[in-house]
Scaffold this active site. Structure first.
Site, PDB file in Angstrom:
ATOM      1  N   CYS A 101       0.845  -1.184   0.000  1.00 38.80           N
ATOM      2  CA  CYS A 101       0.000   0.000   0.000  1.00 38.80           C
ATOM      3  C   CYS A 101       0.879   1.231   0.000  1.00 38.80           C
ATOM      4  CB  CYS A 101      -0.916   0.014   1.227  1.00 38.80           C
ATOM      5  SG  CYS A 101      -1.962  -1.455   1.383  1.00 38.80           S
ATOM      6  N   ARG A 139      -4.690   1.828  -0.830  1.00 39.65           N
ATOM      7  CA  ARG A 139      -4.694   0.393  -0.535  1.00 39.65           C
ATOM      8  C   ARG A 139      -4.584  -0.482  -1.765  1.00 39.65           C
ATOM      9  NH1 ARG A 139      -9.365  -3.641   1.744  1.00 39.65           N
ATOM     10  NH2 ARG A 139      -7.951  -5.240   2.521  1.00 39.65           N
ATOM     11  N   SER A 147      -5.259  -4.444  -2.220  1.00 40.25           N
ATOM     12  CA  SER A 147      -5.938  -5.458  -1.410  1.00 40.25           C
ATOM     13  C   SER A 147      -5.412  -6.856  -1.719  1.00 40.25           C
ATOM     14  CB  SER A 147      -7.447  -5.421  -1.683  1.00 40.25           C
ATOM     15  OG  SER A 147      -7.954  -4.120  -1.461  1.00 40.25           O
ATOM     16  N   ASN A 175       1.932  -0.401   5.663  1.00 38.17           N
ATOM     17  CA  ASN A 175       2.184  -0.904   4.318  1.00 38.17           C
ATOM     18  C   ASN A 175       2.954  -2.206   4.460  1.00 38.17           C
ATOM     19  OD1 ASN A 175       3.081  -1.313   1.649  1.00 38.17           O
ATOM     20  ND2 ASN A 175       4.830   0.047   1.955  1.00 38.17           N
ATOM     21  N   GLY A 176       2.414  -3.289   3.922  1.00 40.28           N
ATOM     22  CA  GLY A 176       3.124  -4.553   3.968  1.00 40.28           C
ATOM     23  C   GLY A 176       2.259  -5.685   4.469  1.00 40.28           C
ATOM     24  N   GLU A 177       2.909  -6.702   5.015  1.00 38.93           N
ATOM     25  CA  GLU A 177       2.204  -7.896   5.472  1.00 38.93           C
ATOM     26  C   GLU A 177       2.786  -8.366   6.803  1.00 38.93           C
ATOM     27  OE1 GLU A 177      -0.305  -9.096   3.740  1.00 38.93           O
ATOM     28  OE2 GLU A 177       0.008  -7.874   1.936  1.00 38.93           O
ATOM     29  N   ASP A 179      -4.415  -8.165   8.373  1.00 38.51           N
ATOM     30  CA  ASP A 179      -3.294  -8.784   9.059  1.00 38.51           C
ATOM     31  C   ASP A 179      -2.525  -7.774   9.906  1.00 38.51           C
ATOM     32  OD1 ASP A 179      -2.704  -8.024   6.182  1.00 38.51           O
ATOM     33  OD2 ASP A 179      -0.679  -8.098   6.985  1.00 38.51           O
ATOM     34  N   SER A 185      35.976 -15.281  -5.396  1.00 37.34           N
ATOM     35  CA  SER A 185      37.206 -16.061  -5.273  1.00 37.34           C
ATOM     36  C   SER A 185      37.906 -16.245  -6.604  1.00 37.34           C
ATOM     37  CB  SER A 185      36.891 -17.443  -4.692  1.00 37.34           C
ATOM     38  OG  SER A 185      36.299 -18.275  -5.680  1.00 37.34           O
TER      39      SER A 185
END
Length: 721
Positions: free
Chosen positions: A2, A52, A54, A77-79, A101, A390
């Site tokens: 969001c 938002r 969704s 914003n996020g989960e 959530d 390497s």
């Protein structure tokens, strides 16, 4: 995913109605991040704006979220992936009002104060208003996957998920930070470890640090910073390699399961390497009908990514869209400027461009798709760059390379010793350097991991967020579950060569899920390595397009006259010839131009919606439907035809085993040894069918499709059906 933004008085006063216009501007600017809904709220000293996207509880998850007593107001914003188990641990009688959530964060804060994020798994940026204490609480996840920026003065603070949102506030300076940006080692690809901090690239713009909570007293602006997570450094002894692998597998399974949970459709970017392949193998059973997306470019054909991705998708029974990037395609200046403005970083390059276009294609193909699973950030913490650093010489050589990087970083702090090393007089010991700088680096591998932690924030999650957000999509990164990173960080020194060489811990953890062809495939970067010149050629042609429009815009930008040498830039661009180069200087030149473009656009911020992103890419299937078969629409079965070099064309090699394709004695192409196109061309005899040549060369047609079309178009090859 969001968009969150806001403004607040930090001098004890309330916001007035004049703040409403700013809140609407903030929401407008972040519309692309959240096209499904928007809300603005002004209450007392705080104003919040939310847009938002969704993914969870589309019908009942709008924000701002308010606690049951009305004292706490949150936008996030996020989960929060483990929100259900967190809700189960709340005090008896606590009731969620929505299916969001993020709502659980309100009650975790009420219960634990500044420790409220300790047990949260997920990715987030959040703004929380504590009415009772008259405090503003700002926080981000452990890796800074979700962004949150701010500008503040003595009177007010303004916040936004993207920097361009801050420019909606007249109080925010509109200037690119030339001096600060040039000090970032990652920007110049300097052989150094990165410092602990990150840059926002713009003057007066700050970022809420990853793994950190800022608490601001709105009465007087006093700010308290609380870091709630640190990378562990204490080795976990007494654990076998097999136990580490077993634990890694269990954690990765859980992380992918959590990232693959949504109430809307998810997709997956499939590169053909072990990282995205592992995510696919674990997510596919949970997501019936999962669609994957792969970049089909000159580079991904040469390095085998496109072919391996398509093969794996068929093997696992999922749909794979091969998104076509024509070899001669070059973005317009407007399309590139828009991408730079969307990404807000001078480090915008081919990887950012390809991923942005993949997201655009995926969203156009699947309009209801809201999230994309990625294999990103596995290399950084699983030893993915060990073989490269390497020089292919083994673990000890890798560690010695890290010592070199550490030494170079430390010499930057000691000009006296640096002069000697710069002149090749490396007669001084590391002990002398350590003594002058308060001690040696105790564990150079841990110093490397700390540097990668900063790089992930400055580059990886930054561009993954923006390229997804530009299409109203959320990028999900299972490899950045902090428990996975913690596990690899505590592997004892004696087990590192066994588990952290070339991502062995991951390869062993998923070996039973993937065919050996994928599980054992050497690391191949997204576009670097074989075929890099395809991407670099695009960049050079981009800079030359329309009379070098982007270069001239960059040179005319505010501050450019003090920092950029126009004559040197134009001369360097001319030196690239036809643009077919593997020189990293091509990308460095683009970064310099990007700095100028950001300086120009910051001074007069454009609306993202007013800039054209150009046409959406097509998939290989779509291109074929339109008649773009490998050798033209008239050939239904090209494998039955015969390819041959034209009369004046020769394939030659020199004593260094470099291969050249000559036309009338002039070099047209330099071919990489053992590349698919070289293996095919070396078998052309004018009589063997194309299908037989492919079989003998051990090459799939898709691997050489674009190369052969170019050679046919340039009349270096003939085809008889």
């Amino acid at each position: 995913m969001c968009g969150i933004a806001g403004t607040a008085r930090i001098d004890g006063q309330d916001l007035g109605p004049e703040a409403d216009a700013l809140l609407e501007l903030l929401a407008d600017t972040l519309h692309h991040r959240g096209p499904d809904d928007r809300e603005c709220l002004r209450t007392g000293p705080v104003g919040l704006a939310f847009t938002r996207l969704s993914l969870v509880d589309p019908e009942d998850g709008s924000q701002p979220l308010v606690s049951d007593d009305g004292n706490l107001v949150l936008i996030a914003n996020g989960e929060v992936y483990n929100h259900r188990e967190l809700v189960a641990g709340l005090p008896a009688g606590t009731r969620m009002k929505t299916g969001s959530d993020c709502e659980v964060l309100l009650y975790l804060y009420r219960q634990h104060g500044l420790d409220f994020l300790n047990d949260v798994r997920g990715m987030f940026g959040l703004i929380l208003f504590d009415r009772a204490r008259n405090q503003l609480v700002l926080a981000r996840d452990r890796f800074g996957i979700k962004p949150l920026y701010y500008h503040r003065d003595a009177r007010r603070i303004t916040l936004s998920s993207e920097i361009k949102g801050l420019f909606a506030d007249p109080a925010t300076p509109r200037a690119f930070d030339w001096e600060g940006s040039l000090a970032i080692p990652y920007l110049s690809a300097s052989a150094r470890f990165g410092g602990p901090g990150t840059s926002t690239w713009f003057s007066g713009v700050e970022s809420v640090p990853a793994a950190t909570i800022l608490r601001i007293d709105l009465n007087d602006g006093r700010t308290h910073s609380h870091r709630y997570w640190e990378m562990p450094t204490e080795a976990e002894e007494g654990v076998s390699a097999e136990q580490f692998v077993e634990r890694y597998r269990a954690l990765l399974e859980q992380s992918v399961q959590e990232c693959a949970t949504a109430d809307t459709e998810l997709g997956l970017f499939l590169s053909g390497g072990i990282d995205s392949a592992a995510v696919l193998a674990l997510a596919a059973p949970q997501l019936p009908g999962l669609r994957t997306f792969t970049a089909l470019s000159g580079g991904t054909q040469v390095n085998g990514d496109a072919e391996h991705a398509n093969w794996l998708a068929k093997n696992l029974g999922v749909e794979n869209h091969q998104v076509v990037f024509d070899r001669d395609h070059v973005p317009t200046p407007e399309e590139w400027a828009r991408l730079v403005w969307l990404a807000e970083t001078p480090m915008t390059g081919p990887e950012v461009y390809y991923k942005h276009e993949l997201h655009r294609f995926a969203r156009a193909e699947r309009p209801e798709m809201r999230g994309m699973l990625l294999g990103a950030a596995s290399d950084e913490f699983n030893g993915g760059y060990s073989d490269e650093l390497s020089g292919g010489a083994g673990w000890e050589s890798f560690v010695e390379s890290l010592r070199y990087l550490d030494r170079a970083t430390r010499l930057d702090q000691h000009p006296g010793l640096r002069r000697w090393w710069a002149e090749g007089h490396d007669f001084f010991s590391d002990a002398a350097l350590a003594q002058s700088l308060d001690g040696a680096t105790p564990d150079v591998y841990q110093a490397y991991v700390a540097s990668e932690y900063t790089k992930v924030q400055q580059y990886n999650v930054w561009h993954e967020d923006r390229t997804a957000a530009g299409s109203g999509t959320e990028a999900r990164v299972p490899f950045l579950d902090h428990r996975l990173v913690e596990l690899t960080a505590v592997i004892p020194e004696h087990l590192r060569p066994r588990l952290l060489w070339n991502k062995q811990i991951l390869r062993e953890a998923v070996r039973d899920l993937l065919p050996a062809r994928i599980a054992e495939r050497p690391k191949g970067p997204f576009f670097y390595g074989s075929g890099t010149w395809h991407a670099y050629r695009m960049l050079i042609r981009l800079l030359r397009r329309d009379d070098s429009e982007l270069v001239e815009r960059a040179l005319a930008a505010p501050g450019a006259d003090r920092y950029l040498d126009g004559t040197a830039i134009r001369r360097r661009l001319a030196e690239f010839g036809d643009g077919e180069t593997n020189a990293p200087a091509a990308e460095m030149l683009v970064r310099v131009v990007n700095m100028g473009l950001l300086a120009e656009m910051a001074a007069a911020p454009p609306r993202l919606a007013d800039l054209s992103p150009g046409p959406v890419r097509v998939s290989l299937a779509d291109a074929s439907d339109a008649g773009a078969t490998p050798f033209g629409a008239e050939h239904d079965h090209p494998e039955e035809g015969v390819l041959a070099l034209t009369a004046d064309v020769q394939l030659l090699t020199d004593t260094q085993e470099s291969w050249f394709l000559l036309n009338a004695g002039q070099i047209e192409y330099v071919l990489e040894q053992d590349s698919p196109i070289l293996r095919v061309l070396s078998l052309l005899d004018g009589t063997t069918t194309f299908g037989e040549v492919l079989d003998k060369a051990g090459v799939h047609a898709d691997e050489v499709r674009s190369d052969l079309e170019d050679l046919l178009g340039e009349r270096l090859l003939t085809f008889s059906g």
